[in-house]
Design a protein around this motif. Structure first.
Motif, PDB file in Angstrom:
ATOM      1  N   GLY A  57       0.797  -1.208   0.000  1.00 18.81           N
ATOM      2  CA  GLY A  57       0.000   0.000   0.000  1.00 18.81           C
ATOM      3  C   GLY A  57       0.833   1.262   0.000  1.00 18.81           C
ATOM      4  N   VAL A  58       0.165   2.395   0.093  1.00 20.57           N
ATOM      5  CA  VAL A  58       0.830   3.690   0.123  1.00 20.57           C
ATOM      6  C   VAL A  58       0.161   4.536   1.186  1.00 20.57           C
ATOM      7  N   GLY A  59       0.861   5.592   1.588  1.00 21.72           N
ATOM      8  CA  GLY A  59       0.271   6.535   2.535  1.00 21.72           C
ATOM      9  C   GLY A  59      -0.095   5.880   3.843  1.00 21.72           C
ATOM     10  N   GLU A  60      -1.271   6.181   4.322  1.00 20.36           N
ATOM     11  CA  GLU A  60      -1.680   5.708   5.641  1.00 20.36           C
ATOM     12  C   GLU A  60      -1.808   4.201   5.693  1.00 20.36           C
ATOM     13  N   GLY A  61      -2.157   3.576   4.578  1.00 20.72           N
ATOM     14  CA  GLY A  61      -2.328   2.135   4.572  1.00 20.72           C
ATOM     15  C   GLY A  61      -1.060   1.355   4.307  1.00 20.72           C
ATOM     16  N   ARG A  62       0.053   2.048   4.184  1.00 20.90           N
ATOM     17  CA  ARG A  62       1.307   1.378   3.833  1.00 20.90           C
ATOM     18  C   ARG A  62       1.877   0.663   5.045  1.00 20.90           C
ATOM     19  N   VAL A  63       2.236  -0.617   4.871  1.00 14.78           N
ATOM     20  CA  VAL A  63       2.841  -1.420   5.933  1.00 14.78           C
ATOM     21  C   VAL A  63       4.276  -1.712   5.539  1.00 14.78           C
ATOM     22  N   GLU A  64       5.230  -1.271   6.341  1.00 17.08           N
ATOM     23  CA  GLU A  64       6.645  -1.432   6.006  1.00 17.08           C
ATOM     24  C   GLU A  64       7.250  -2.539   6.859  1.00 17.08           C
ATOM     25  N   GLN A  65       8.134  -3.294   6.224  1.00 13.72           N
ATOM     26  CA  GLN A  65       8.801  -4.390   6.912  1.00 13.72           C
ATOM     27  C   GLN A  65      10.237  -4.444   6.438  1.00 13.72           C
ATOM     28  N   GLY A  66      11.034  -5.346   7.027  1.00 15.04           N
ATOM     29  CA  GLY A  66      12.374  -5.578   6.531  1.00 15.04           C
ATOM     30  C   GLY A  66      13.429  -4.790   7.272  1.00 15.04           C
ATOM     31  N   ASP A  67      14.634  -4.727   6.644  1.00 11.95           N
ATOM     32  CA  ASP A  67      15.790  -4.129   7.295  1.00 11.95           C
ATOM     33  C   ASP A  67      15.608  -2.631   7.552  1.00 11.95           C
ATOM     34  N   TYR A  68      14.905  -1.947   6.668  1.00  5.82           N
ATOM     35  CA  TYR A  68      14.760  -0.498   6.837  1.00  5.82           C
ATOM     36  C   TYR A  68      13.938  -0.159   8.086  1.00  5.82           C
ATOM     37  N   ILE A  69      12.847  -0.861   8.279  1.00  4.02           N
ATOM     38  CA  ILE A  69      12.050  -0.592   9.474  1.00  4.02           C
ATOM     39  C   ILE A  69      12.819  -1.025  10.715  1.00  4.02           C
ATOM     40  N   THR A  70      13.628  -2.099  10.565  1.00  2.00           N
ATOM     41  CA  THR A  70      14.472  -2.521  11.686  1.00  2.00           C
ATOM     42  C   THR A  70      15.469  -1.431  12.051  1.00  2.00           C
ATOM     43  N   LEU A  71      16.092  -0.838  11.040  1.00  3.99           N
ATOM     44  CA  LEU A  71      17.054   0.245  11.295  1.00  3.99           C
ATOM     45  C   LEU A  71      16.388   1.422  11.988  1.00  3.99           C
ATOM     46  N   CYS A  72      15.233   1.821  11.496  1.00 10.62           N
ATOM     47  CA  CYS A  72      14.543   2.962  12.114  1.00 10.62           C
ATOM     48  C   CYS A  72      14.136   2.660  13.549  1.00 10.62           C
ATOM     49  N   ASN A  73      13.719   1.433  13.793  1.00 13.90           N
ATOM     50  CA  ASN A  73      13.365   1.051  15.167  1.00 13.90           C
ATOM     51  C   ASN A  73      14.585   1.078  16.080  1.00 13.90           C
ATOM     52  N   VAL A  74      15.732   0.635  15.538  1.00 13.55           N
ATOM     53  CA  VAL A  74      16.959   0.634  16.339  1.00 13.55           C
ATOM     54  C   VAL A  74      17.388   2.067  16.668  1.00 13.55           C
ATOM     55  N   TRP A  75      17.328   2.949  15.681  1.00 13.39           N
ATOM     56  CA  TRP A  75      17.659   4.357  15.954  1.00 13.39           C
ATOM     57  C   TRP A  75      16.699   4.946  16.997  1.00 13.39           C
ATOM     58  N   THR A  76      15.428   4.587  16.886  1.00 17.54           N
ATOM     59  CA  THR A  76      14.439   5.102  17.844  1.00 17.54           C
ATOM     60  C   THR A  76      14.751   4.631  19.265  1.00 17.54           C
TER      61      THR A  76
END
Length: 845
Positions: A49-68
């Protein structure tokens, strides 16, 4: 504003460097790190999906979670300043060979081809600054640049300083736990520099990443900021109104993606690695104190509501502030203020409009409104000094939360060179910068693979043979032995160029061997005996005839008696099939009689009759009686070309046994030397009868002897339908190498399942050659090491090396003519031919 009237030490915001920390004149304490990031195109990303309905997974979301999470452990009034440098540089050849001191003609040609190639060099630094509440709101007129040197009211609380250092340790531990980010604290000498090497502060103040000591540049502010002879511009992301409604962890690269695949980069990649000019990407996140920040925001919202009658904007701003406060209460996210800017520079002032267009379009790709900062450039440059982030003016910050802010961090870097000195020269995908890629040892040492075997797949015309030629030559000049089994003459030129042995069959020059010859008349080892027995069995029995145990025992006795009794008693006898056949005629019948071997156990007359064509005077008298090509063990490059005999019922089985015997002998006896057996399309002919067992044996044991088995094929249906390949070879080849797969994109799911590729690897495979640089001549190759690491590289070589490997018939014929003219000297022939190609002239000889 002109600073020529002020000396740099009068306004410089840093007071000292103590215990590897920067201390500002205001008492701000900064710890500095060099950061290693994941390589671009190697992170896994998937979203729906895109926008509000977009669900992100994988290494990128992992990286952002780690930075958070990492930012969550930092105390209030801490500033994260991440500074990514991207500097245009030209590739300089080292003049040294990979893994060897040997410098060949093609090595020197490669150096000339890549020398001075431009690329974007990237270095990433991270500064964590502990400041105090009085430094929270700094206006443009209150920075250290304007106020000069002031004695801070608070010089530091030991308890808070200790708390800060503890939080820094937690911060680094959390980031490094992801195994995607590495941090190394910079020491005092790296920050301040030495008499021989510039420090980080000197580099920044001169906008140079050079190691040699640099002269600090004058700063001037006119229509644009001047740093010495460099003209600089700033483009900022500092207003919430300029941002899109949604920010994401990653973005799809359309040029490399298909309807069935998705190749992504980090959200900030367009203004980072993909911005092709000198620039610094500064990323600031200011950790605020909830208890102090929220009451002020609530008060500000109330004030705006009371001023609704004076402007509609006040009502909108009050509503946005209330939404911000409500979101903070619901999520518990830490409130932060953020700022991002891109500083570009050039020594050619006329290029500034070009840079403006480049940066503006790059920022627009994020959905952000580009904003050029023409007034505060000097202040932004000053705040970018390592350790001086607190001087960033408050009006250039916007309120946000950590998860949204970290989406704008640059998460990737260029490909790294291999730490090993042994490998193949390939090129980085974006810039074409040459890289040394270790295909074997480093992956083993890092635990990506458990063996060095390789499976190479590529359809016709994908550059499969070209890549294997390039890899084999690289391995050869670094000391490896190679045995190649081929159909199609793909390695004839390489073999001749390297001075190897090329064995092929023709009526004028029949192929011949001598499996009975052992240097110094030594006794055969167990595997040599077994190879000779298999050879004799193959010559005697058809593939559908069963050998009995008594026949196997008789052949074992015959081989043993020949080497241990007959040859020692006949020192003038030359070991070969002829003398073995004579032994079988003269001495072995006596042995059978002594041991009362009955005819039913071993049909002696049938054996003698069937093997008669291989004895002198027979149809194949030369096949096993060669007095040349005896020492295959010490020949480092051997090609067995089976094209003319692959369907021959007699010659083909014999030659395949000789091949296996040759390689196993190398495998067992050449200790400390890398051994490679490469089987090209010939594997389809070899994979039958007893030869399949040999291949299975090799793939399972070759790693124990510093060896590698390579299989090269082009048809997807071949690997899907062949049980031996599927169950034995693929499962024991941890390194998968694939070339252009666009031809099979509609049925690539079968290949993905068969090769156990991940979704990320599938996406990378389908991106091959989809976005090639038209200015360069190259193709791309995908390499996966055990599913643990996978990358796409460019296969680009010099004109000389291209002509050496080319399988185009007209180019092969022309090269052969040149070689003949220069009496077999390949270096002279390639140099002459390459000059013709480069100049577009054809010289008659």
């Amino acid at each position: 504003m002109n600073l020529k009237s002020k000396a740099i030490h009068d306004v410089f915001p840093l007071r000292a460097i103590e215990q590897d920390c920067l201390i500002s004149v205001h008492g701000d304490l900064t710890v500095c790190f060099a950061v290693s990031l994941p390589e671009i195109f190697t992170l896994n990303a998937s979203f729906d999906g895109v926008g509000e309905g977009r669900v992100e997974q994988g290494d990128y979301i992992t990286l952002c979670n780690v930075w958070t999470k990492a930012l969550g452990v930092l105390p209030s009034y801490t500033i994260l300043h991440k500074q990514d440098w991207f500097v245009e540089e030209n590739y300089q050849t080292s003049g040294e060979g990979a893994g060897t001191t040997q410098r060949t003609f093609l090595d020197r040609a490669s150096d000339r081809h890549f020398n001075e190639r431009p690329y974007l060099h990237h270095e990433c630094y991270l500064y964590l600054t502990k400041t105090h509440p009085e430094r929270r709101d700094v206006s443009a007129v209150k920075t250290s640049l304007a106020r000069g040197r002031l004695v801070p009211k608070e010089v530091g609380d030991k308890h808070k300083v200790e708390e800060f250092f503890n939080s820094v340790e937690q911060f680094t531990s959390i980031l490094e736990s992801s195994r995607l980010i590495g941090l190394r604290q910079l020491r005092s000498a790296e920050l301040a520099g030495t008499s021989e090497k510039a420090g980080l502060l000197e580099r920044y103040m001169s906008l140079s990443l050079r190691d040699e000591v640099v002269t600090l540049a004058d700063l001037e502010m006119d229509e644009e900021l001047r740093v010495g002879g460099k003209y600089a511009k700033f483009y900022t992301i500092s207003d919430i109104d300029d941002l899109p409604e949604w920010v994401h962890t990653n973005n799809r690269v359309e040029a490399l993606s298909t309807e069935r695949s998705n190749v992504s980069v980090s959200y900030a990649a367009p203004i980072s690695l993909m911005l092709p000019c000198n620039h610094i990407y500064n990323q600031y996140i200011f950790i605020e104190d909830k208890q102090a920040a929220f009451p002020k925001l609530e008060q500000r919202a109330t004030q705006m509501r009371s001023l609704v009658n004076f402007g509609k904007d006040n009502e909108v701003n009050a509503m946005l502030l209330n939404q911000y406060l409500s979101y903070a209460a619901e999520t518990g996210f830490t409130p932060v203020r953020s700022h991002f800017n891109i500083q570009v520079w050039t020594e050619d002032r006329s290029r500034l409009p070009v840079l403006r267009n480049l940066v503006s379009s790059a920022i627009a790709k994020l959905g952000v409104r580009p904003r050029e900062n023409t007034k505060d450039a000097l202040g932004l440059f000053w705040a970018g000094i390592p350790g001086n982030a607190a001087d960033l003016p408050s009006e250039d910050k916007y309120w946000s939360f950590v998860p949204q802010s970290v989406c704008l961090l640059n998460q990737e870097t260029n490909y790294y060179d291999s730490v090993s000195h042994y490998g193949v020269k390939l090129v980085e995908r974006m810039s074409g910068k040459p890289l040394l890629v270790d295909l074997s040892d480093q992956p083993m040492n890092k635990g990506w693979v458990t063996n060095r075997n390789k499976f190479i797949l590529g359809p016709s015309g994908s550059g499969k043979s070209f890549f294997t030629n390039h890899a084999l030559r690289s391995f050869h000049v670094q000391g490896s032995h190679a045995v190649i089994v081929d159909v199609g003459h793909s390695y004839r030129g390489l073999c001749d160029m390297l001075g190897g042995l090329y064995l092929t069959y023709s009526e004028e020059e029949p192929i011949n061997f001598n499996p009975f010859f052992i240097e110094n008349r030594l006794l055969p080892d167990v595997e040599k005996k077994e190879a000779i027995k298999v050879l004799l069995q193959t010559l005697w029995k058809r593939s559908d005839e069963r050998q009995t145990m008594s026949e196997y025992t008789a052949l074992s006795d015959a081989v043993t008696q020949y080497f241990e009794t007959y040859l020692p008693n006949n020192p003038d006898t030359f070991p070969c099939f002829n003398s073995f056949y004579e032994f079988m005629q003269s001495d072995f019948p006596k042995y059978l009689a002594e041991h009362k071997v009955q005819v039913g156990y071993f049909d002696y007359d049938n054996f003698i009759y069937v093997l008669r064509p291989f004895y002198k005077g027979g149809e194949y008298e030369e096949l096993l009686n060669s007095r040349a090509n005896l020492d295959l063990l010490n020949i480092p490059f051997i090609v067995f070309e089976l094209d003319n005999i692959k369907d021959h019922p007699i010659l083909f089985p014999v030659v395949t046994i000789i091949i296996m015997d040759t390689f196993i002998s190398k495998m067992r006896k050449l200790n400390g030397v890398r051994k490679i057996i490469l089987i090209e399309e010939a594997w389809k002919a070899i994979m039958k009868d007893g030869m399949a067992e040999y291949i299975k044996y090799l793939y399972k044991t070759v790693r124990k002897f510093f060896g590698e088995a390579w299989i090269v094929t082009q048809e997807v249906d071949d690997i899907i339908g062949n049980k031996i390949v599927k169950d034995s070879i693929i499962n024991n080849a941890d390194t998968k190498i694939l070339l252009d797969q666009r031809k099979y994109r509609n049925k690539f799911s079968h290949v993905k399942d068969l090769l156990a590729l991940t979704d990320k690897e599938k996406d990378l495979c389908l991106s091959l050659n989809r976005d090639l640089d038209p200015k360069r001549k190259y193709k791309e190759v995908f390499i996966s090491w055990g599913g643990q690491e996978s990358k796409v590289y460019g296969v680009e070589v010099s004109t000389e090396e291209y002509l050496a490997y080319s399988t185009e018939q007209t180019e092969k014929i022309r090269l052969e003519e040149k070689v003949a003219f220069y009496c077999g000297n390949y270096d002279l022939a390639l140099r002459d031919y390459a000059d013709e190609v480069k100049t577009g002239t054809l010289v008659s000889r």
